[in-house]
Design an enzyme around this catalytic site. Structure first.
Site, PDB file in Angstrom:
ATOM      1  N   THR A 125      37.358  49.205  39.792  1.00 40.96           N
ATOM      2  CA  THR A 125      36.100  48.514  39.515  1.00 40.96           C
ATOM      3  C   THR A 125      36.317  47.510  38.394  1.00 40.96           C
ATOM      4  O   THR A 125      37.416  47.394  37.867  1.00 40.96           O
ATOM      5  CB  THR A 125      35.012  49.536  39.101  1.00 40.96           C
ATOM      6  N   GLY A 160      34.950  39.513  40.941  1.00 41.84           N
ATOM      7  CA  GLY A 160      34.649  39.935  42.309  1.00 41.84           C
ATOM      8  C   GLY A 160      35.216  39.005  43.362  1.00 41.84           C
ATOM      9  O   GLY A 160      35.544  39.432  44.473  1.00 41.84           O
ATOM     10  N   CYS A 166      39.389  40.036  42.741  1.00 44.39           N
ATOM     11  CA  CYS A 166      39.863  41.426  42.820  1.00 44.39           C
ATOM     12  C   CYS A 166      39.270  42.129  44.042  1.00 44.39           C
ATOM     13  O   CYS A 166      38.050  42.198  44.187  1.00 44.39           O
ATOM     14  CB  CYS A 166      39.469  42.171  41.545  1.00 44.39           C
ATOM     15  N   THR A 225      36.628  45.011  43.454  1.00 38.89           N
ATOM     16  CA  THR A 225      35.409  44.650  42.733  1.00 38.89           C
ATOM     17  C   THR A 225      34.487  43.909  43.684  1.00 38.89           C
ATOM     18  O   THR A 225      34.928  42.990  44.370  1.00 38.89           O
ATOM     19  CB  THR A 225      35.751  43.748  41.523  1.00 38.89           C
TER      20      THR A 225
END
Length: 175
Positions: A2, A157, A160, A163
């Site tokens: 995350t 986001g 990754c 994410t």
């Protein structure tokens, strides 16, 4: 994993995180809530790492906050001591970002407590991307803490795979 990011600026502190839970290379859930308010809504906390492990740490950290009347640093150090010495806790794989009106800290799985430079925390699989983005925004814009956290999470986001763009954002006034 995350991405969790915390930014402190202009009388505000924000901790924000995405909602993706992955198991290996599979997305299991997209709307997990990895950022919470603790200790009568006076402390913000976000986690990266194993979800069950993080909930265990949230509970223990909240107990430490209650034992130490909400004193963030003392509670973090006491949790870190337990984390290092308790055999069951030592196996937990998570990292916490915590903040209150006076300070921000990272509590690691090794039992370290770190006060970040520049009041910026970025942890998790997309942490490096979020930190780079937030640093650039802090140095080159007048955006507020919330906007910087949102934009840096969006950039993480986009890059990754662990994410997503489903964010939880919590904010406190600072001294």
């Amino acid at each position: 994993m995350t991405t969790i990011v915390s930014v402190r600026r202009n009388g505000k502190v924000v901790i924000a995180g995405d909602g993706q839970v992955s198991l290996g290379n599979t997305v299991m859930k997209g709307n997990a809530r990895k950022v919470r308010r603790l200790y009568n809504n006076k402390v913000l906390a976000g986690f990266a790492g194993g979800t069950a492990d993080a909930f265990t740490l949230f509970e223990r950290f909240e107990r430490k906050l209650e034992m130490h009347q909400g004193h963030l640093l003392k509670s973090a150090v006491e949790l870190a001591k337990d984390w290092r010495t308790d055999r069951a806790l030592r196996k937990l794989e998570a990292i916490l970002a915590v903040a209150d009106e006076t300070g921000s800290l990272i509590i690691t799985g090794n039992g370290d407590v770190v006060q970040p430079e520049n009041d910026l925390i970025a942890i998790g699989s997309g942490g490096n991307f979020a930190q780079a983005a937030a640093t650039a925004l802090l140095e080159n814009t007048d955006l507020g803490a919330r906007e910087i956290a949102e934009k840096s999470l969006n950039i993480a986001g986009d890059i990754c795979v662990f994410t997503n763009h489903n964010h939880t954002i919590e904010e406190l006034e600072t001294k």
